[in-house]
Design a protein around this motif. Structure first.
Motif, mmCIF file in Angstrom:
data_model
loop_
_atom_site.group_PDB
_atom_site.id
_atom_site.type_symbol
_atom_site.label_atom_id
_atom_site.label_comp_id
_atom_site.label_asym_id
_atom_site.label_seq_id
_atom_site.Cartn_x
_atom_site.Cartn_y
_atom_site.Cartn_z
ATOM 1 N N ARG A 132 0.827 -1.204 0.000
ATOM 2 C CA ARG A 132 0.000 0.000 0.000
ATOM 3 C C ARG A 132 0.863 1.256 0.000
ATOM 4 N N LEU A 133 1.928 1.252 0.797
ATOM 5 C CA LEU A 133 2.789 2.439 0.891
ATOM 6 C C LEU A 133 3.450 2.772 -0.444
ATOM 7 N N VAL A 134 4.007 1.762 -1.111
ATOM 8 C CA VAL A 134 4.720 2.052 -2.360
ATOM 9 C C VAL A 134 3.757 2.447 -3.478
ATOM 10 N N GLY A 139 2.092 12.865 -2.601
ATOM 11 C CA GLY A 139 1.514 13.793 -1.621
ATOM 12 C C GLY A 139 1.279 13.163 -0.270
ATOM 13 N N PHE A 140 1.020 11.865 -0.248
ATOM 14 C CA PHE A 140 0.784 11.169 1.021
ATOM 15 C C PHE A 140 1.995 11.275 1.932
ATOM 16 N N PHE A 141 3.194 11.173 1.359
ATOM 17 C CA PHE A 141 4.419 11.151 2.159
ATOM 18 C C PHE A 141 4.837 12.539 2.621
ATOM 19 N N THR A 142 4.301 13.566 1.982
ATOM 20 C CA THR A 142 4.571 14.920 2.466
ATOM 21 C C THR A 142 3.639 15.297 3.606
ATOM 22 N N GLU A 143 2.484 14.638 3.672
ATOM 23 C CA GLU A 143 1.507 14.944 4.714
ATOM 24 C C GLU A 143 1.682 14.062 5.947
ATOM 25 N N GLY A 347 -5.644 1.307 9.046
ATOM 26 C CA GLY A 347 -5.826 2.691 8.629
ATOM 27 C C GLY A 347 -4.982 3.016 7.402
ATOM 28 N N ILE A 348 -3.799 2.375 7.292
ATOM 29 C CA ILE A 348 -2.951 2.557 6.106
ATOM 30 C C ILE A 348 -3.413 1.644 4.972
ATOM 31 N N ILE A 349 -3.665 0.373 5.299
ATOM 32 C CA ILE A 349 -4.041 -0.588 4.257
ATOM 33 C C ILE A 349 -5.322 -0.164 3.538
ATOM 34 N N ASP A 350 -6.230 0.478 4.256
ATOM 35 C CA ASP A 350 -7.519 0.870 3.667
ATOM 36 C C ASP A 350 -7.455 2.162 2.868
ATOM 37 N N LEU A 351 -6.314 2.855 2.905
ATOM 38 C CA LEU A 351 -6.193 4.094 2.124
ATOM 39 C C LEU A 351 -6.203 3.783 0.630
#
Length: 608
Positions: A132-134, A139-143, A347-351
């Motif tokens: 999910r992260l990659v 923009g996700f990583f700046t926030e 919370g991350i996996i569901d993004l």
């Protein structure tokens, strides 16, 4: 419990593991109860209670119930009692040994299956988070704070492993053990067993109250761990600044504050968690004392329903209820703590990634004509950083983006590999919207060299071959030669197999940049994006890097962002950006004749 079952869904592939686990758990419960069940016959042998009892005339007919097995046991046991009491005792002891042996065999098999399930859950969870992260947009990583992300990937998953997954064994096996013990107790005396059940609702209410409060504390604890990770990452990355500004005390206080907060939450959780086991144990012993009084009274009154040997067996079995009950209550408390971490993970996996392929997206097979910006507007939140941009970049041309900082140059370049999508307008390649092409196929056509050289704690070979693991050493060497990097690489201990250290700290800025250029050369992209690729270098390094960039840009479509305007005077077209708009465009000579912002920037740099 929805979150709990979702965690368990990551145990796949289960195959036959689940049914095996249930069978083994059931068999362990059966043999554990049987181990205690033979206590009454042993007592009868010792007290000679059944020596004169009538022996059944024949073995009973088979039926799948407890009475059948009891009658079979009685047939052999009473027969031996009539012949020789010591032989009867030996018979019971053999059954006892076999029962304990089988119980432990199934206990071992349960542990093996639990280990496999645990490994599957943790591996699949970590893989799911990383996947999910990659796939998340830039923009996700700046926030999101990096330390908080790392805490979720490492600390939260570890917490799930230590609590939710480890509790699986208790939550499946212990209820079966309890059921087995209660069946045996009902068989001995239904009246006494019903009396013992009165206390269970009270015990359950107390344990659930403790568990719910644990979940709230656990959530705050894991959030604090995220802040600790974030501060630690910032400290390690900014150690030079911390020392240079004498901010060591400030950094220590900031870190210690979060560590102390975590310690307080942890102590509070441990206190509540520690209550669960003793509470259930005390309630269990309390009931045992009650059973002792009631059952003992029945025997002393000469009640025929309960014999002394059966009552002692009842007490022995009931005392064993405390262990699974305690394990179950502790597991339930642990689960609540782990569910708080699981919810942070999900919370991350569901993004949903903001940038993803349409179901109808096509693959970009080749780049033939031009990159076009059609009335493109983009904003970070409410602040527009690009306003109605119209640019056409023909294949093979080099265009330069210049202007004051904050003008939107890097943002415009980031729209080409689709790190972001415009809020209005469209970016196209060969007349096709990027949104109608697969992200991977678009990025496969591009190479990026940024101001900050992103290198990994790996060998030089692997850094240059990054994203292209099938390449050979000869190909890597050729790319390094074109990037003017082969000479210094050859002089290093280990050559192309030398490790670069964290973020390539073993190299100078110019060397790191040339490694990045070699990586881009090896990729052989159709489209090249150079974002301030030489701005942080000294004059000598800049010359070497510029030569490498010139080699890289040959026969490619290049988008160059530059503050050092001397490096882009040969560009086919220069766009001057200010406040998100293009205010001037043209070749170097024409812009100098116009006498606008571009000429002023050139003059300022000439003076400096």
């Amino acid at each position: 419990m929805k979150t709990y079952f979702r965690v368990l869904s990551y145990a796949r592939p289960l195959g036959w593991l689940a049914p095996q686990y249930l069978v083994y758990a059931l068999l362990q419960a059966v043999f554990s109860v049987l181990t205690l069940g033979v206590l009454a016959p042993v007592l009868n042998v010792l007290f000679e209670v059944e020596k004169q009892s009538n022996i059944p005339e024949a073995l009973p007919e088979f039926s799948l119930n407890i009475n059948y097995f009891k009658e079979v046991f009685d047939y052999y046991f009473l027969s031996l009692m009539q012949e020789d009491q010591f032989v009867a005792l030996q018979f019971v002891c053999v059954i006892l040994i076999i029962s304990i042996f089988l119980s432990n065999i199934f206990k071992y098999l349960l542990a093996v299956i639990s280990a496999i399930v645990k490994a599957n859950v943790i591996s699949n969870l970590r893989n799911a988070i990383y996947d999910r992260l990659v796939n998340m947009h830039i923009g996700f990583f700046t926030e999101e704070r990096k330390g908080n992300i790392m805490s979720k990937v490492m600390a939260d998953v570890q917490e799930v492993e230590n609590t939710v997954v480890n509790s699986l064994k208790a939550l499946i096996k212990e209820p079966l053990m309890l059921i087995g013990y209660f069946v045996a107790l009902f068989f001995i005396s239904a009246r006494l067993t019903l009396i013992t059940l009165i206390i269970l609702p009270v015990s359950g209410f107390i344990i659930s109250y403790i568990a719910i409060s644990l979940k709230k504390k656990a959530t705050k604890s894991q959030e604090t761990i995220g802040r600790i990770s974030d501060i630690l990452d910032e400290t390690l990355s900014g150690m030079r600044i911390i020392k240079a500004f004498n901010a060591i005390s400030f950094s220590k206080n900031r870190f210690q504050k979060e560590v102390n907060n975590y310690a307080e939450f942890n102590v509070s959780m441990q206190k509540r968690q520690a209550l669960a086991g003793p509470t259930s144990e005390f309630l269990g012993v309390f009931v045992v004392v009650g059973v002792l009084l009631i059952g003992g009274g029945m025997i002393l009154e000469g009640n025929s329903e309960l014999e002394a040997s059966s009552f002692i067996t009842f007490i022995a079995i009931y005392s064993q209820l405390i262990v699974p009950a305690k394990q179950l209550s502790t597991a339930f408390s642990n689960v609540q703590r782990g569910l708080a971490s699981a919810e942070r993970i999900f919370g991350i996996i569901d993004l949903e990634p903001a940038i993803k392929d349409k179901s109808t997206a096509k693959k970009l097979e080749k780049f033939e004509n031009a990159i076009s910006f059609k009335n493109v507007t983009f904003a970070y939140g409410k602040d527009k950083v690009l306003k109605n941009i119209d640019i056409n970049i023909p294949k093979g041309d080099t265009i330069a983006l210049v202007g004051p900082s904050g003008g939107g140059k890097s943002t415009l370049a980031d729209l080409i590999p689709r790190f972001y999508d415009p809020i209005s307008g469209d970016v196209q390649i060969d007349g096709i919207s990027l949104k109608d092409l697969t992200v991977d196929s678009v990025r496969a056509r591009m190479g990026i060299v940024s101001q900050e050289s992103i290198l990994f704690n790996d060998s030089i070979f692997n850094n240059i071959a990054f994203g292209k693991p099938e390449c050979t050493l000869d190909e890597v060497i050729q790319a390094a030669k074109i990037a003017n990097a082969h000479e210094f690489i050859s002089q290093m201990d280990g050559g192309y197999h030398a490790n670069l250290g964290e973020r390539g700290t073993k190299l100078s800025g110019g060397q790191r940049q040339r490694i990045s250029i070699a990586r881009a050369i090896l990729k052989n992209p159709d489209i090249l994006i150079l974002d301030e690729a030489t701005s942080a270098l000294d004059s000598e390094s800049e010359k070497l890097v510029q030569d490498a960039l010139a080699n890289l840009m040959k026969n490619r479509t290049s988008i160059v962002i530059a503050h050092r305007l001397s490096t882009i005077q040969e560009a086919d077209k220069i766009y001057v950006m200010q406040d998100g708009e293009i205010i001037e465009e043209g070749k170097h000579e024409r812009l100098m004749e116009t006498g606008g912002v571009y000429k002023k920037l050139i003059e300022i740099q000439s003076v400096s």
